[in-house]
Write an enzyme that holds these catalytic residues in place. Sequence first.
Site, PDB file in Angstrom:
ATOM      1  NE  ARG A   1      -5.346   1.385   0.767  1.00 12.21           N
ATOM      2  CZ  ARG A   1      -5.367   0.184   0.211  1.00 12.21           C
ATOM      3  NH1 ARG A   1      -6.221  -0.077  -0.767  1.00 12.21           N
ATOM      4  NH2 ARG A   1      -4.532  -0.740   0.603  1.00 12.21           N
TER       5      ARG A   1
ATOM      6  CB  SER B   1       4.259   1.246   6.097  1.00 11.53           C
ATOM      7  OG  SER B   1       3.197   0.431   5.688  1.00 11.53           O
TER       8      SER B   1
ATOM      9  CG  ASP C   1       4.652  -0.665   3.423  1.00 12.08           C
ATOM     10  OD1 ASP C   1       5.654  -1.036   4.060  1.00 12.08           O
ATOM     11  OD2 ASP C   1       4.612   0.396   2.773  1.00 12.08           O
TER      12      ASP C   1
HETATM   13 MG    MG Z   1       1.623   1.773  -0.026  1.00  9.43          MG
END
Ligand code: MG
Length: 891
Positions: A519, A580, A634
């Site tokens: 995203r 992440s 994250d």
């Molecule tokens: Mg996530």
Amino acid sequence: QVQRALLALTIPLEMLQAVKGRMLQDMRKGLSRQTHAQANMRMLPTYICSTPDGTEKGDLLVVELCQTHVRTLWMTLLGDGNRSPQATNKIFDMPADIMKGTGEALFDFIAQCVRQFLAGISRPQHRLPLGFVFPFSCRQTRLDKAELISWSKGFSCSDVEGKDVVQLLQSAINKQELSHVDVVALMNDTVGTMMTCSTVEKPCEVALVIDKGTNSCFMAEAQQVEMAEETSGRMCVNTEWGCFGDDGSLSDIMTPYDQRVDQESSNPGQKRFEKLVGSLYLGEIVRHALTSLAAEKALFVGSSVTVLGTKGVLKTQQVLEIIDNEEGMAKARKALEDVGLRPSERDCCRVQQICRVVVSRAAALCAAGLAAILSHMCQSRELEQLVVSVGVDGELFRGHTRFGEILQSVTGLLAPECMATFLPSVDGTGRGAAMVTAVALRLAAHRREVDQLLAPLRLSRADLERVQALMRQEMDLGLGRESHANASVRMLPTYVRGTPDGTERGEFLALDLGGTNFRVLVVRVAQDGIRMASEIYVIPTAVMQGTGEALFDHIIECIMDFQLKQDLMEQVLPLGFTFSFPCQQLGLDKAVLLSWTKGFSASGCVGQDVVQLLREAAQRKQHLALKVVAVVNDTVGTMMSCGYDDPKCEIGLIVGTGTNACYMEEMQNVGTVEGEQGRMCINMEWGAFGDNGCLDDIFTDFDRLVDEKTINAGKQRFEKLISGMYLGEIVRHILLALVEKQLLFCGKPCPKLQTKDIFKTKFLSTIEIDGLALRQVRAILQDLELQASFEDSVLVREVCQTVSLRAAHLCAAGLAAVVEKMRENRGLARLAVTVGVDGTLYKMHPHFSQHLQQMLQDLAPNCTVTFLQSEDGSGKGAALVAAVACRGAEP
Ligand code: MG
Ligand code: ADP
């Protein structure tokens, strides 16, 4: 006057509807744990949870205690769908005094019958399972454990009420030196009827007994049977509906004749419904009606009627003969003359009318009760229409078409949403009892095998404590300057030294890479809160697993597309990058990738600074207005975003595609970064916990199968027990093993289930929802081309529950190590801390979070841990880290 009597004995349809409604209410009352004690209908659990499936096999013995005799039955099932059961039986008359003697004498008598019966059949003395039909109200806690609540039907043997009758029978049998005979199941006669009427193709799920007394049973959704601890599947409930109305709820339909029948009975005020329906009472109701009418000079004018004052002069059998269309009038005359009355033609006609309404009323009331049961079943199974077989036993139904006709037609009117097929029970309860016994044996064997298969997945409290201790040990290793290199939990410094203080302001770009979705976001942090806009971009598997250049080029293209769409091309916004994957961070904007996880494997990235890779890609793409200020994991983003709302939030947890955690550690404990002051957020990378072999003994064969098929075999071992990418796969492998062992789907091969990742982790969430009708579980399985029986669905649910429970508990063990370490670090007797959590598995699974929190409390009793779900933590968090960084950079 006769008309008035007839009218009083006729119940209009609206009233029957009302009776059905009250019955439904009483049923619910009996089923609920809270109201059970006050309920008239006891709705007793029977612990019979399954109907025969045809694979039952072996020799079985049944002993049935009846009103005047004991019946024994031997049955051999061949495992051929129960098509040709071989059976012999014998009836032993019971001396009248036994019913009122000692309990010991009663059970000795029954055991003697068994011995005599077996002596007549020469069979080898192998272990012989016995089913015991005991038609009294019992408080059952297992199929083979049942306390007698109270005697009825004329029995009153001493020292039995409140005792386990299975035990009493077993002891009596042992006294007869028949210790190879095992009492394995106890059941009521209604249950026997239900099972007798059940076939493999068409299971029977309701039974009525309408005999001297009346009772019923049906297969209820187990989770509604609150008195039993079963929550999955179905269980047969013995309604004990004879007691319906004992609280007065039938008083508006009771006639003066019924009142008198009740007063003259041995148990006035009790079993009100039974006294309107059972054949023990129909003759008596007619007798009282005739007595009244004679007294009013509406009948038998001129003849002496004193004989009608004698209890029992008119038998139900005679009443049933009188209602016959053809010979009824003659029978009426004969019956009346037999007792010494001299009836006129008109008398006979009227007596016939009275008999008819009494029998019709009994049938209609049974229908109202049955309609209540059917509607209850239909509702609780969330069906629009219920198709069901109803087994019926007892003289009223068997011999009298009129009774049966009324029962069927009125049931149809009162429960139009249910289609009931009525099956008269041909050979009583014995066959059914043998079936119950056989099913019990089959299920017990099945259960043993299932338990054996699932046992390695069921972690004990001690196992979890060990995991907690190991996690703690690995944490210490990971933090130590010397030991760091050998730790499976890497404990990576993040250079994030504090959580937000609320003064952060500005507009930021954020990237979220490292999960299912990539995203790009724009985040505006202002006085009045945080606003965001975002766009999801797909990263094709070919890009995830291609070259690093292609991957980062793709990312830049997505950023440019986003800026174009958001009209942000002209601005140079600081960018926070949520990345992440495990990174060795050398500064807030410098992070060297240590290894890929979660399905990524782009080449040329491991060992490189990912911020640098991003900047290089931007150069290649001529996108020069990019200002990367922070890389965060994250977990850190999640902690930061929750920290913005709750200053106690000092832990971040992710349970999504993968699993990981971070927390605020004391700088003096962080051996890998210079400086002793304050705290720094540590990205634990706990997904790799166990990669050094320390968890090997909790991995099961299923886990190994799952691991072997991943692109990072042998790595991220803890994660592979917990997170969304793997749970469905673990379940899939267990299901395959169960099929292989013939414990599921009848052992039929399931080609589609061989496909990797076909069983999604989101199925676990759906399947485990409380109260979800099992037919929905079936629908999910049907999509996978799996034909699941009811029992199959229950087992699949159990597998899902086992796998998700283990995941939640392991996660709790990991967190327990974290919170306990934080508490010790700060020298506190009690620590209160908040965990910011993100991840679809944690958020969507119906029980994961609760199981996690309960076990955490158990394992870390000195910590009060609050969980806060992050709203888009990885996006918001990256921006907040960037904001904190920018604030620090300004003069
Ligand atoms: Mg996530
Ligand atoms: P990520 O961790 O990649 O950022 P998510 O937190 O959305 O992404 O987690 C995605 C994972 O969640 C997937 O691997 C999927 O297996 C799992 N998942 C998706 N829907 C559900 C659900 N309803 N219940 C449980 N797990 C789910």
